[in-house]
Design a protein around this motif. Sequence first.
Motif, short mmCIF file in Angstrom:
data_model
loop_
_atom_site.label_atom_id
_atom_site.label_comp_id
_atom_site.label_asym_id
_atom_site.label_seq_id
_atom_site.Cartn_x
_atom_site.Cartn_y
_atom_site.Cartn_z
N ASP A 7 40.90 41.78 37.67
CA ASP A 7 40.95 40.49 37.00
C ASP A 7 42.40 40.05 36.84
O ASP A 7 42.74 38.92 37.18
CB ASP A 7 40.28 40.56 35.63
CG ASP A 7 40.34 39.24 34.90
OD1 ASP A 7 39.49 38.37 35.15
OD2 ASP A 7 41.27 39.06 34.06
N ARG B 261 41.88 37.55 40.09
CA ARG B 261 41.92 36.28 39.37
C ARG B 261 43.34 35.89 38.98
O ARG B 261 43.71 34.71 39.10
CB ARG B 261 41.04 36.37 38.12
CG ARG B 261 40.84 35.00 37.43
CD ARG B 261 39.91 35.11 36.26
NE ARG B 261 40.51 35.86 35.15
CZ ARG B 261 41.28 35.30 34.22
NH1 ARG B 261 41.57 34.01 34.26
NH2 ARG B 261 41.78 36.04 33.24
N THR C 77 44.36 34.26 44.83
CA THR C 77 44.27 34.39 43.38
C THR C 77 44.07 33.01 42.77
O THR C 77 44.36 31.99 43.40
CB THR C 77 45.54 35.04 42.81
OG1 THR C 77 45.41 35.22 41.41
CG2 THR C 77 46.77 34.19 43.10
#
Length: 229
Positions: free
Chosen positions: A33, A49, A66
């Motif tokens: 993440d 992310r 990303t």
Amino acid sequence: MNLNTFSNYISRGNYDVLISHGNAALSPDVTFDTLVIKGILQTTCCRGRRIIIDGGMLNASGGIATALLSGHGCVTAGKSIEATAITFIGELSTAYTLKANHCVQVNGVLSAKSLTTKHATIVGHIDIGQSAQIHNLEVMPMHTAMFERFGMNKYLKANSIEQIVADNVTLSNTICRTIDADAISLSHHTQVRKAIYSKELKFDRTSNVTVIEHRRSEDTDDGIQRKVA
């Protein structure tokens, strides 16, 4: 899973927050993440992310994908960099396309084969080998005496963008072959071979445009179709 590591190899896994220190290699099977890079990280590809460079370096032989790329340091990619937004201080370089769905803000050096985004603000140096397709592009110089003092010559060279298709363009100390935009503003020794505009073209006494073409108002709607959605 969270990992704060000084390891020289980060093996496959699914991480919530991954913090890398020192000199490390990242497995291509890693998903995350949030990735925070405080040292030097080598990888073939990097997807997650959020990627935050905290004074470190990311070197990907492949691509980077990303939602948010931010921080300060150095990022290089052998293939494309794709993001929703990029806010970065330092050096950002890809051998292929840099694409951000929303915006690119770089204080430092940006180098790419092509650039596609809605809004881009570059303070420092930019080098785009082929084309930039943007709604709003602003390129501004970074003023400091340390460039000459420490031999940082890339910041002293003229910016280079082969072709620009945009709505609004503001350039400083830039060499460009073609600009096709609604409004164009040029300053500080900017040299353009051909400028096509529909609303406004202005340049200071240090800048030059070899060929000027004023697009008729009835052609403007068709012209917009060529620009970034």
